[in-house]
Design a protein around this motif. Sequence first.
Motif, mmCIF file in Angstrom:
data_model
loop_
_atom_site.group_PDB
_atom_site.id
_atom_site.type_symbol
_atom_site.label_atom_id
_atom_site.label_comp_id
_atom_site.label_asym_id
_atom_site.label_seq_id
_atom_site.Cartn_x
_atom_site.Cartn_y
_atom_site.Cartn_z
ATOM 1 N N LYS A 170 14.890 -26.247 77.665
ATOM 2 C CA LYS A 170 14.705 -25.370 78.755
ATOM 3 C C LYS A 170 13.416 -25.454 79.752
ATOM 4 O O LYS A 170 13.593 -25.441 80.937
ATOM 5 N N ASN A 171 12.332 -25.524 79.097
ATOM 6 C CA ASN A 171 11.189 -25.708 79.616
ATOM 7 C C ASN A 171 10.636 -27.275 79.792
ATOM 8 O O ASN A 171 9.486 -27.544 80.342
ATOM 9 N N MET A 172 11.448 -28.045 79.793
ATOM 10 C CA MET A 172 10.867 -29.694 79.803
ATOM 11 C C MET A 172 11.131 -29.782 81.353
ATOM 12 O O MET A 172 12.099 -29.939 82.157
ATOM 13 N N GLU A 173 9.794 -30.463 81.958
ATOM 14 C CA GLU A 173 9.772 -30.572 83.386
ATOM 15 C C GLU A 173 10.197 -32.040 83.787
ATOM 16 O O GLU A 173 11.044 -32.076 84.665
ATOM 17 N N LYS A 174 10.368 -32.631 82.706
ATOM 18 C CA LYS A 174 10.957 -34.271 83.014
ATOM 19 C C LYS A 174 12.132 -33.999 82.118
ATOM 20 O O LYS A 174 12.077 -34.017 80.900
ATOM 21 N N LEU A 175 13.277 -33.917 82.496
ATOM 22 C CA LEU A 175 14.601 -33.740 81.522
ATOM 23 C C LEU A 175 15.664 -34.617 81.872
ATOM 24 O O LEU A 175 16.099 -35.397 80.897
ATOM 25 N N GLU A 176 16.375 -34.773 82.906
ATOM 26 C CA GLU A 176 17.595 -35.583 82.943
ATOM 27 C C GLU A 176 17.246 -37.161 82.546
ATOM 28 O O GLU A 176 18.156 -37.587 81.740
ATOM 29 N N ILE A 177 16.402 -37.584 83.134
ATOM 30 C CA ILE A 177 16.208 -39.169 82.734
ATOM 31 C C ILE A 177 15.696 -39.051 81.274
ATOM 32 O O ILE A 177 16.274 -40.051 80.721
ATOM 33 N N MET A 178 14.655 -38.306 81.036
ATOM 34 C CA MET A 178 14.084 -38.417 79.569
ATOM 35 C C MET A 178 15.284 -38.236 78.624
ATOM 36 O O MET A 178 15.091 -38.808 77.479
ATOM 37 N N VAL A 179 16.228 -37.365 78.506
ATOM 38 C CA VAL A 179 16.768 -37.075 77.519
ATOM 39 C C VAL A 179 18.320 -37.327 77.670
ATOM 40 O O VAL A 179 19.307 -37.209 76.550
ATOM 41 N N HIS A 180 18.563 -37.611 78.756
ATOM 42 C CA HIS A 180 20.233 -37.975 79.024
ATOM 43 C C HIS A 180 20.589 -39.364 79.617
ATOM 44 O O HIS A 180 20.778 -40.313 78.874
ATOM 45 N N PHE A 201 20.054 -23.523 84.068
ATOM 46 C CA PHE A 201 19.286 -23.054 83.095
ATOM 47 C C PHE A 201 17.939 -23.803 82.960
ATOM 48 O O PHE A 201 16.790 -23.093 82.620
ATOM 49 N N PRO A 202 17.769 -25.045 82.857
ATOM 50 C CA PRO A 202 16.448 -25.891 82.613
ATOM 51 C C PRO A 202 15.710 -25.814 83.827
ATOM 52 O O PRO A 202 16.300 -25.631 84.886
ATOM 53 N N ILE A 203 14.135 -25.969 83.803
ATOM 54 C CA ILE A 203 13.414 -26.174 85.036
ATOM 55 C C ILE A 203 13.437 -27.360 85.243
ATOM 56 O O ILE A 203 13.143 -27.749 86.605
ATOM 57 N N GLY A 204 13.898 -28.605 84.465
ATOM 58 C CA GLY A 204 13.667 -29.981 84.880
ATOM 59 C C GLY A 204 14.735 -30.362 85.785
ATOM 60 O O GLY A 204 15.806 -29.634 86.149
#
Length: 358
Positions: A184-194, A223-226
Amino acid sequence: MIDHFKEVSEFAKLEIPESYKIPIAIVGAGGIVDGAHLPAYKKAGLEIVGITDVDQDRAKDVANRHGIPIVYPDLATLLRDSKAKVIDIAVPPAVQRDVFIEVAKSGRHILAQKPLATTVGDGELIIKAAKESGIIAGVNQQLRFEEGIAAAYKMVDLGWVGKVTSISITVNLATPWEMFPWAKNMEKLEIMVHSIHYHDVIRWFLGEPISVYCVEGRTKGQFPIGETRTVSTYKYSEGVTAIVHANHVNRGGDNYAEFRIDGDGGAIRGTLGLLYDYPTGRVDTLEVNSAKLPTDGWTPYPVTTRWFPDAFIGTMGSLLGAIAGKNSLRSSVEENLGTLKLVAALYESIATNRVIKL
């Protein structure tokens, strides 16, 4: 075509010989362990001897449902008391570095979750810890073992589409991020985890690019901030290109996930069935149209397994085979540093709105 498919099928096979199997313990009892790791390991006949998680109630629930005999109160106790020879680490990215280093010091071999780390520097510390401890460590980049992707890789390797000229991966999804509260609070999200899966696979097919460019977006009320939408482009020598287009806020109800590999002697196209109705998923599709073989147009390859959970047999099987001295790791921590560097370059491109040279 059946005879031609035999070599492809052998490469994409997801089996672990009995002689490779040694006791495994797991650090982490989240949804990915519950829904993918453990079903895959059961299907492969692997022995899971223990588990731990900071959420002990969850760890006990997962252990009860999957027949794991021991729930350890913490990592230190697991490393002191467990007979496990391999530790499967499945924790949020921000804490993996410290967990990995502690496990490595115990001398156990490791299968680390992806992303290996959130920074290149932490990835280098992880590699240093593995080398100093003399262990074999792999990264759970399981898309390299997903049957459709692995079969496509072998078709390219056999020259069925000639020299690859471009790769494209396009996903348009309504991703249930609420399933992953840690994100939820990961600023770097889509690239980092998907999309790290897709970027890793493109590296596997084409190697390191000359340069990359990336843009990202967010949607009001998500929902997430990233970032939840990204478009990433790659430049290689001789005009070879690649693109990853990922959107996780599809409000049209028509989820799709497609990939295509074009060459100067044909093309391969396919779908990633898991993403059409995650996490239930469906069987993938794969087709090849080759001027090198008598395909007579688009010819389907019979994919019989799924990304979740079956590809997780591949990542653990590759590690166990390497421990047994029978194969090299398809995704070692050392090799995966290149994927971390690529991810870092994509985020640098987002931040600076520049093409980043690697």
